[in-house]
Every structure is written in C-alpha cells, then in structure tokens.
Write an enzyme that holds these catalytic residues in place. Structure first.
Site, PDB file in Angstrom:
ATOM      1  N   HIS A  27      -3.399   5.523   7.471  1.00 51.85           N
ATOM      2  CA  HIS A  27      -3.157   5.069   6.102  1.00 51.85           C
ATOM      3  C   HIS A  27      -4.449   4.575   5.470  1.00 51.85           C
ATOM      4  CE1 HIS A  27       1.145   5.054   7.171  1.00 51.85           C
ATOM      5  NE2 HIS A  27       1.345   5.141   5.866  1.00 51.85           N
TER       6      HIS A  27
ATOM      7  N   LYS B  16      -3.626  -0.909   3.202  1.00 57.84           N
ATOM      8  CA  LYS B  16      -2.333  -1.179   3.851  1.00 57.84           C
ATOM      9  C   LYS B  16      -2.472  -2.379   4.773  1.00 57.84           C
ATOM     10  CE  LYS B  16       1.596   0.962   6.159  1.00 57.84           C
ATOM     11  NZ  LYS B  16       2.499   0.336   5.177  1.00 57.84           N
TER      12      LYS B  16
END
Length: 232
Positions: A131, A135
């Site tokens: 990600h 995040k």
C-alpha cells in the site's frame, strides 16, 4: 440520497465525486477537526477516516439512527462493541475491510482455493500486501480478511508479520509511494507455486463500492457485509 462523509481525505474526495456523479448530495464533509453539524440531515454516512476516529464516527451515527458504512481499518478490536450498539439501537451498519467489487470477488476465490488446498500438506501459504506510505495500519484490513478466510477453511491458526511457525500465515506488509493496494496469496511447495493476486489501479474501485453499499443499506436494519450487498 443525502450523504455524510466522515473523513475528507483523498478517499473522501473520491467518494464525493462518485456520489455526485450518481446523483447524490453531500450534506457533511467532516475532516479531523470538524464537528458533526449536518449529520442529522443525512440519509446515510460513509466513514473513511483513521483508526482512532472510526468508533466515535460509527457510534455518533448509530446513536442518531443514521445508517453508516465504514471502510476504515485498524480499529476492529472494537468491532463487537459497534455490532452490539447497532443491535441495541436497531440501526444499520456495514463494515468492510475493502469495498472494491473486485476484491470481494477475490475474497470468494481465496476461500475456495483455501478449501482445495487444505489437505495438500506439501504447500505452505504466505501473503504479501503493498500500500501507499500514508496507510497507517499494517497489515491491511484486506490482508487480515484474506488470512481469516484461509484460517476458516484450513488448519492454520493465526497470521503474523514475523517469522511464521507451522500453523501461522506470514504476511509481508510493504509501504511504497503511490500504490493504491496490491494483495497476493502464495501456496509454495518444493516443485511449484500457486498465486492469486488482486491489484487496484486507483481508489475509484473502493469509493464506488462504498457508494453502492450505501445505496443498498437504505431502508434496511441490521449488521451487514459486502457479501450481503453483492448477494454472494
């Protein structure tokens, strides 16, 4: 449909654009320092905020009889409390670790493959999730959902970010700039590897799924998942 956006970062803005394209109205755009003014005008709320805000956002909605969708991850130690509150208030609530339609199909494929692999002891399972660097939680909620799907259908007992024991699933969580979300599940033996993989190209898939879930939730009471929304 009048929508309250709880969390107005990058995801909130993408959800706003998709909701407007589908003919809906935004009555609240709540950033981290904003109040809930406008919430009571909403037909439904969509929460894509941060882990330490999710419980207060969901609680506020359920306490005021506003159906709520939450795609925020990293707070699930309090999930049962929100389920109990929803039932107590006769409310409407959907939590999803990932609202992408494709990912929810991927969840089903993951479950099916795990059932097929259960008795093939030569294969060891592991996972990778990648990600963007913004995040906050690791592993991702989606990765945890995938691991739980494997655990449910096999003899694996737990997942870990560290060295895995025999009955644990190792998850390699990576954070790289500008990656919306990539999840891979590997079954490795001495002679080959089986891999299933989902790659998100943008945030639009997550946003669209959350708006579709919000449309579906109107007029319903209870705690639901994306499996209910998609009929799978």
């Amino acid at each position: 449909m009048k929508i309250a956006l709880l969390g107005y970062g990058k995801m909130g803005k993408v959800i706003e654009n998709i909701a407007l394209e589908r003919g809906h109205q935004i009555v609240l755009r709540k950033g981290s320092s904003d109040s809930f003014d406008g919430l009571l005008q909403a037909d439904v709320a969509i929460d894509f905020s941060v882990p330490n805000s999710a419980v207060s956002h969901i609680s506020e909605c359920l306490n005021h009889n506003i159906p709520v969708i939450s795609g925020t991850t990293g707070w699930l130690e309090n999930y049962s409390d929100m389920v109990n509150l929803c039932q107590e208030k006769n409310g409407s609530f959907i939590y999803g670790s990932n609202f992408s339609l494709g990912v929810n199909i991927f969840f089903e494929l993951n479950d099916y493959l795990a059932k097929m692999m259960k008795n093939l002891s030569d294969y060891n399972v592991s996972m990778e999730e990648i990600h963007h660097t913004q995040k906050l939680d690791a592993p991702s909620g989606t990765a945890i959902s995938l691991a739980e799907g494997i655990i449910k259908n096999t003899d694996y007992k737990n997942w870990t970010l560290d060295d895995a024991s025999t009955n644990e699933i190792y998850i390699d969580a990576k954070r790289i700039e500008n990656i919306p979300g990539t999840h891979s599940v590997f079954y490795d033996s001495k002679v080959d590897q089986i891999e299933i993989k989902h790659t998100a190209h943008s945030r639009e898939g997550f946003a669209l799924g959350s708006v579709i879930a919000a449309e579906w939730l109107i007029g319903k009471k209870g705690v639901f998942t994306m499996k209910d929304v998609l009929g799978i």
